[in-house]
Design a protein around this motif. Sequence first.
Motif, PDB file in Angstrom:
ATOM      1  N   LYS A 108       8.501  29.035   0.845  1.00  0.00           N
ATOM      2  CA  LYS A 108       7.207  28.455   1.196  1.00  0.00           C
ATOM      3  C   LYS A 108       7.384  26.947   1.237  1.00  0.00           C
ATOM      4  N   LEU A 109       7.220  26.354   2.427  1.00  0.00           N
ATOM      5  CA  LEU A 109       7.472  24.923   2.618  1.00  0.00           C
ATOM      6  C   LEU A 109       6.156  24.199   2.891  1.00  0.00           C
ATOM      7  N   ILE A 110       5.970  23.060   2.215  1.00  0.00           N
ATOM      8  CA  ILE A 110       4.732  22.294   2.304  1.00  0.00           C
ATOM      9  C   ILE A 110       5.062  20.860   2.695  1.00  0.00           C
ATOM     10  N   CYS A 111       4.374  20.350   3.703  1.00  0.00           N
ATOM     11  CA  CYS A 111       4.564  18.960   4.117  1.00  0.00           C
ATOM     12  C   CYS A 111       3.528  18.096   3.410  1.00  0.00           C
ATOM     13  N   SER A 112       4.009  17.256   2.497  1.00  0.00           N
ATOM     14  CA  SER A 112       3.114  16.393   1.727  1.00  0.00           C
ATOM     15  C   SER A 112       3.931  15.387   0.952  1.00  0.00           C
ATOM     16  N   PRO A 113       3.375  14.201   0.667  1.00  0.00           N
ATOM     17  CA  PRO A 113       4.007  13.329  -0.321  1.00  0.00           C
ATOM     18  C   PRO A 113       4.051  14.046  -1.668  1.00  0.00           C
ATOM     19  N   MET A 114       5.108  13.823  -2.416  1.00  0.00           N
ATOM     20  CA  MET A 114       5.266  14.497  -3.707  1.00  0.00           C
ATOM     21  C   MET A 114       4.198  14.074  -4.718  1.00  0.00           C
ATOM     22  N   GLU A 115       3.585  12.904  -4.507  1.00  0.00           N
ATOM     23  CA  GLU A 115       2.598  12.384  -5.450  1.00  0.00           C
ATOM     24  C   GLU A 115       1.257  13.107  -5.365  1.00  0.00           C
ATOM     25  N   ALA A 171      17.764  33.499  -6.326  1.00  0.00           N
ATOM     26  CA  ALA A 171      16.455  33.092  -6.838  1.00  0.00           C
ATOM     27  C   ALA A 171      15.403  34.041  -6.262  1.00  0.00           C
ATOM     28  N   SER A 172      14.404  34.381  -7.056  1.00  0.00           N
ATOM     29  CA  SER A 172      13.415  35.365  -6.598  1.00  0.00           C
ATOM     30  C   SER A 172      12.373  34.750  -5.676  1.00  0.00           C
ATOM     31  N   GLU A 173      12.103  33.451  -5.849  1.00  0.00           N
ATOM     32  CA  GLU A 173      11.073  32.805  -5.060  1.00  0.00           C
ATOM     33  C   GLU A 173      11.427  31.334  -4.886  1.00  0.00           C
ATOM     34  N   LEU A 174      11.314  30.835  -3.660  1.00  0.00           N
ATOM     35  CA  LEU A 174      11.640  29.448  -3.353  1.00  0.00           C
ATOM     36  C   LEU A 174      10.445  28.754  -2.722  1.00  0.00           C
ATOM     37  N   TRP A 175      10.099  27.592  -3.261  1.00  0.00           N
ATOM     38  CA  TRP A 175       9.076  26.719  -2.692  1.00  0.00           C
ATOM     39  C   TRP A 175       9.698  25.343  -2.507  1.00  0.00           C
ATOM     40  N   ALA A 176       9.078  24.533  -1.640  1.00  0.00           N
ATOM     41  CA  ALA A 176       9.559  23.158  -1.477  1.00  0.00           C
ATOM     42  C   ALA A 176       8.473  22.308  -0.859  1.00  0.00           C
ATOM     43  N   VAL A 177       8.549  21.005  -1.156  1.00  0.00           N
ATOM     44  CA  VAL A 177       7.659  20.024  -0.558  1.00  0.00           C
ATOM     45  C   VAL A 177       8.498  18.889   0.013  1.00  0.00           C
ATOM     46  N   ASP A 178       8.082  18.350   1.166  1.00  0.00           N
ATOM     47  CA  ASP A 178       8.771  17.209   1.771  1.00  0.00           C
ATOM     48  C   ASP A 178       7.747  16.414   2.568  1.00  0.00           C
ATOM     49  N   ILE A 179       7.908  15.105   2.595  1.00  0.00           N
ATOM     50  CA  ILE A 179       6.954  14.234   3.274  1.00  0.00           C
ATOM     51  C   ILE A 179       7.105  14.271   4.796  1.00  0.00           C
ATOM     52  N   ASN A 237       0.822  -1.182   0.000  1.00  0.00           N
ATOM     53  CA  ASN A 237       0.000   0.000   0.000  1.00  0.00           C
ATOM     54  C   ASN A 237       0.871   1.252   0.000  1.00  0.00           C
ATOM     55  N   LYS A 238       0.531   2.195  -0.852  1.00  0.00           N
ATOM     56  CA  LYS A 238       1.327   3.427  -0.934  1.00  0.00           C
ATOM     57  C   LYS A 238       1.400   4.145   0.411  1.00  0.00           C
ATOM     58  N   ASN A 239       0.302   4.096   1.167  1.00  0.00           N
ATOM     59  CA  ASN A 239       0.289   4.761   2.464  1.00  0.00           C
ATOM     60  C   ASN A 239       1.286   4.131   3.428  1.00  0.00           C
ATOM     61  N   VAL A 240       1.507   2.815   3.294  1.00  0.00           N
ATOM     62  CA  VAL A 240       2.501   2.140   4.130  1.00  0.00           C
ATOM     63  C   VAL A 240       3.903   2.644   3.785  1.00  0.00           C
ATOM     64  N   VAL A 241       4.176   2.800   2.492  1.00  0.00           N
ATOM     65  CA  VAL A 241       5.468   3.340   2.067  1.00  0.00           C
ATOM     66  C   VAL A 241       5.659   4.742   2.625  1.00  0.00           C
ATOM     67  N   HIS A 242       4.644   5.595   2.472  1.00  0.00           N
ATOM     68  CA  HIS A 242       4.740   6.969   2.977  1.00  0.00           C
ATOM     69  C   HIS A 242       4.972   6.990   4.493  1.00  0.00           C
ATOM     70  N   LYS A 243       4.202   6.162   5.216  1.00  0.00           N
ATOM     71  CA  LYS A 243       4.307   6.145   6.674  1.00  0.00           C
ATOM     72  C   LYS A 243       5.679   5.651   7.129  1.00  0.00           C
ATOM     73  N   THR A 244       6.163   4.573   6.509  1.00  0.00           N
ATOM     74  CA  THR A 244       7.459   4.003   6.889  1.00  0.00           C
ATOM     75  C   THR A 244       8.591   4.985   6.624  1.00  0.00           C
ATOM     76  N   ASN A 245       8.591   5.586   5.431  1.00  0.00           N
ATOM     77  CA  ASN A 245       9.694   6.468   5.064  1.00  0.00           C
ATOM     78  C   ASN A 245       9.637   7.804   5.805  1.00  0.00           C
ATOM     79  N   SER A 246       8.447   8.358   5.993  1.00  0.00           N
ATOM     80  CA  SER A 246       8.359   9.623   6.730  1.00  0.00           C
ATOM     81  C   SER A 246       8.766   9.434   8.186  1.00  0.00           C
ATOM     82  N   LEU A 247       8.435   8.264   8.779  1.00  0.00           N
ATOM     83  CA  LEU A 247       8.859   7.976  10.147  1.00  0.00           C
ATOM     84  C   LEU A 247      10.370   7.952  10.250  1.00  0.00           C
TER      85      LEU A 247
END
Length: 270
Positions: free
Chosen positions: A121-128, A93-101, A26-36
């Motif tokens: 601007k930092l966002i906590c989320s899976p990249m998918e 750079a004029s503007e920086l954004w990022a996402v991380d799980i 399950n993708k959620n298992v991958v996300h949970k395991t790796n984010s932990l």
Amino acid sequence: MDKNSLERTSIIDNGENGVVISNDINKNVVHKTNSLYWDTKGNDFLKAIVLPYYGPFISEEKCQLFGDVSGKKLLEIGCGNGQSLQYQGERKASELWAVDISERQIEKATQHLKSCGITAKLICSPMEKECGIRTDYFDYVYSIYAIGWTTDLEGTFQRISSYLKKDGLFIFSWSHPIHRCVASENDIFTIKKSYFDESWYPVAVDEGELLLADRKLSTYVNALAKAGFVIEQMIEQTDEEIMQSRADNSDMAKRAKMFPVTFVIKARKL
């Protein structure tokens, strides 16, 4: 099968005979395991590869894939502790954004960038997943040793394409699939797994565990094409000057002299 499941067989890489643990993960298992892992054990591990380095023995200062980013809008996929964002911020750079799980890594990146006087601007989320990132907005999207963690490569590349302006650049690095196939013992390299096996499997790292899948280079290339990218440059060779300057005789250096350990791709949105 549930839409969040990965249609592959997962193998435990135990150095002997692989043990099948399931026919899908399950993708959620991958996300949970790796984010932990990244929330806890992964803090020091994530410091290993940040710009100006794309991976062991490959640098932006030598390759010049970005060029002048002053006045440009950049999005990082998998920002970790924020050091690559710092590098881009210092290059105006004029503007920086990022996402991380990982919530913990977002916190660390926030603290680090604040101490450097850099805004992002930092966002906590899976990249998918859809997470509020602006579309048709960025000049560059980049990822340093993070894109391979996605559970949906084609979907992630489609999202990245949507974030970019027309003619925008996508630059990313990841562990070369050949590197993951080779084991070393007594300075002898042997093939330990099939290059064509893209199964997910657990990897023990620093008393923690990650779930990983090794994709073929053709899988990345075909996914880029499907998302509307054209590849402008690919780098997989080791920079001899970097190796010589470090006088490095580690296992990684020995590997890098024999076969690629990292690959970097620069692609343009059509």
